[in-house]
Design a protein around this motif. Sequence first.
Motif, short mmCIF file in Angstrom:
data_model
loop_
_atom_site.label_atom_id
_atom_site.label_comp_id
_atom_site.label_asym_id
_atom_site.label_seq_id
_atom_site.Cartn_x
_atom_site.Cartn_y
_atom_site.Cartn_z
N GLY A 89 32.51 51.08 25.20
CA GLY A 89 34.21 51.45 25.40
C GLY A 89 34.44 50.10 25.75
N GLN A 90 35.90 49.24 25.32
CA GLN A 90 36.42 48.63 25.62
C GLN A 90 36.78 48.63 26.92
N ASP A 91 37.16 49.82 27.77
CA ASP A 91 38.04 50.46 28.79
C ASP A 91 37.06 50.11 29.51
N ASN A 92 36.22 50.24 29.69
CA ASN A 92 35.10 50.54 30.74
C ASN A 92 34.08 49.29 30.84
N PHE A 93 34.36 48.32 29.70
CA PHE A 93 33.53 47.29 29.79
C PHE A 93 34.76 46.51 30.63
N GLU A 94 36.12 46.42 30.40
CA GLU A 94 36.77 45.82 31.33
C GLU A 94 37.04 46.59 32.87
N GLN A 95 36.14 47.68 32.92
CA GLN A 95 36.48 47.66 34.50
C GLN A 95 35.05 47.09 35.09
N LEU A 96 34.05 46.94 34.57
CA LEU A 96 33.45 46.07 34.44
C LEU A 96 33.48 45.21 35.41
N LEU A 97 34.60 44.28 34.31
CA LEU A 97 35.35 42.72 35.09
C LEU A 97 36.17 43.07 35.58
N ASP A 98 36.88 44.37 36.09
CA ASP A 98 37.46 44.76 37.03
C ASP A 98 36.99 44.86 38.47
N GLY A 99 35.73 44.90 38.03
CA GLY A 99 35.09 45.17 39.67
C GLY A 99 34.30 43.83 39.75
N ALA A 100 33.35 42.93 39.25
CA ALA A 100 33.56 41.65 39.57
C ALA A 100 34.18 40.57 39.98
N HIS A 101 36.16 40.86 39.49
CA HIS A 101 36.68 40.21 40.42
C HIS A 101 37.08 40.56 40.89
N GLU A 102 37.16 41.89 41.77
CA GLU A 102 37.12 42.30 43.34
C GLU A 102 36.42 41.48 43.71
N LEU A 103 34.70 41.27 43.20
CA LEU A 103 33.73 40.34 44.48
C LEU A 103 34.24 39.52 44.33
N ASP A 104 34.61 38.92 43.06
CA ASP A 104 35.04 37.32 43.26
C ASP A 104 36.24 36.42 44.04
N LYS A 105 37.21 37.89 44.54
CA LYS A 105 38.30 36.76 45.21
C LYS A 105 38.10 37.42 46.59
N HIS A 106 36.79 38.05 47.19
CA HIS A 106 36.19 38.76 48.37
C HIS A 106 35.24 37.55 49.11
N PHE A 107 34.29 37.20 47.67
CA PHE A 107 33.47 35.88 47.76
C PHE A 107 34.92 34.12 48.14
N GLU A 108 36.01 34.81 47.51
CA GLU A 108 36.47 33.47 47.32
C GLU A 108 37.81 33.07 49.13
N THR A 109 37.33 34.64 49.32
CA THR A 109 38.76 34.32 50.90
C THR A 109 37.86 35.28 51.93
N ALA A 110 37.13 35.49 51.95
CA ALA A 110 36.36 35.62 52.51
C ALA A 110 35.46 35.24 54.30
N PRO A 111 35.88 35.37 55.60
CA PRO A 111 35.59 34.24 55.86
C PRO A 111 33.59 34.54 56.14
N LEU A 112 32.70 33.15 55.93
CA LEU A 112 31.60 33.02 56.11
C LEU A 112 30.43 34.15 56.33
N LEU A 113 30.57 34.63 57.85
CA LEU A 113 30.11 35.49 58.14
C LEU A 113 30.63 37.06 58.00
N LYS A 114 31.44 37.47 57.05
CA LYS A 114 31.98 38.73 56.71
C LYS A 114 32.39 38.72 55.19
N ASN A 115 31.40 37.70 54.68
CA ASN A 115 31.37 37.51 53.12
C ASN A 115 29.72 37.77 52.44
N LEU A 116 29.89 38.68 51.95
CA LEU A 116 28.72 39.86 51.45
C LEU A 116 27.28 38.74 50.47
#
Length: 557
Positions: A285-312
């Motif tokens: 279902g598209q709602d669940n597919f978009e939750q997959l995107l939401d999850g990735a986006h959350e990780l993207d934000k973390h990658f973009e902003t977290a300091p290097l040694l606190k960045n997964l």
Amino acid sequence: MDKLINQGTAWAALKKHQKYLAPVHLRDLFALDSQRFERFSIETCGLFLDYSKNRLTNDTLTLLQHLATEANLADWIARMFQGEKINNTERRAALHIALRNRSNCPISVDGKDVMYDVNAVLAKMRLFSNAVRDGKWRGYTGKPIESIVNIGIGGSDLGPAMVTRALNTYHHPRLQSYFVSNVDGAHLSETLAKLDPETSLFIIASKTFTTQETMLNARSARQWLINKLGNDKAVAKHFVAISTATQKVTEFGIDSAHQFEFWDWVGGRYSLWSAIGLPIALMIGQDNFEQLLDGAHELDKHFETAPLLKNLPVLMGLIDVWYSSFWGATTQAILPYDYTLALFPAYLQQLVMESLGKRVTREGNRVDYPTSSIIWGAPGNNGQHAFYQLLHQGTHLVPADFIIALDSQHDLPGHQEAVLSNALAQTHALMMGRNIEETRAELEILKSTSLQKGEIGKFDKLPHRVFPGNQPTNTLLYKKLTPAVLGKLIALYEHKVFVQSVCWGINPFDQWGVELGKQVASILLPTLQTDQEKTAHLGYDSSTKGLLNYIKIYRSR
Ligand code: F6P
């Protein structure tokens, strides 16, 4: 010639540091520091990483951070997120992050905000997947769709197949999915044998719409459908396409209304977030597919902003660089203790090795240090009874990622505890090993009981029972594999690969290496198709000529 990263000061310092750390056993590092687990673990975006069972100290991390700084990692991350054409050999941006840019902030390529097109395709996917799932989209004879058949290969297969498999508890009860990738007709014919043409929907997934395997399978599937349903008009109701090459799709005979577009700034192995994810959306279902995107986006934000040694992703990428470039590790094992991730190692093989299997820098200079590890793996418990022996007592250094779900997708009592205890037992044993004194002590206890039974022979096998330990592992935990968690997990590995590529100065978004095989195969094919018993095969080596002639003579009989 630009300076290679191994000519910088951080590289030299890391080499020296490795020599210092080489004789130190992981169990010593734990003995020296009661806070090691707390010091070397991190929780973010619903993922918990324990990286304490690695051959590293605070100094290692500081030096790796210097390496990342010398490689301008922070800068490269920003350039990727800004849509710069960082895929320099193909003059393209690498904007998989735009496909899951759920905050919708503008992202420009060539001065155009791509978010309008991204959202338009998501809306089209929603309409279509709803229609199929609700039974409103009917086949040529008026029946609702029951089988979804994705025809694609590489990035147009592995990502969607892995995600669809992983999220099988979210599947629509009426729908069954199939993924056909291999050009060996056995794959397609085995699949067709399971299908009812009246209720089957074929998705032709190909970024280029030229890939030999996919196009041959697509043509055979179309012919099968026409033969079964007796009219080529049926194709319109049973075939859709996903591609960047809309003209080629039209030429194939698929109406533009049934085309799902994506763009050249999406790499094949980074494309599951695009319309290439249509089989996923249809199944969950598209709602669940978009939750997959939401999850990735959350990780993207973390990658973009977290300091290097606190960045997964940064931490995991740097740890990999540490082993590949300084300890000589040539392989990495991916060991999911979550059976639904059975296809994750195969998916990562393409993501990692097609991205990092490079021998020249972005500028085209030959690197004189190893790049990608060879990725392999299997679901944990199965692997334990197959290849873990080599991890425990073989001669290779094999860093491994243990990927573990705390909660299962089922309610069978007792199973999840078994999974968790096995995973923890393995990382503990791989790290600690068992030295000769411990082995001897254990044998002494055993001896006192077994000798009475006359079992003397096994006690002279001391060296065979010693385990060196010191095998490094990461343990990655999450609660349950929901679509959002899976999105985070995949994005984590995508960005980890990017971190490694920046450290090594290579372009992770091209794949010129795959081209040569494709070119030669396309020249060989007509040679095999001619009736002539023998051909001159000018330009081939004597082995290839000999094999070609052997095959032709055999086939002509
Ligand atoms: O195998 C090489 C490759 O180019 C991959 O990078 C890609 O994912 C795959 O072929 C399929 O290509 P396409 O989607 O264009 O059919």
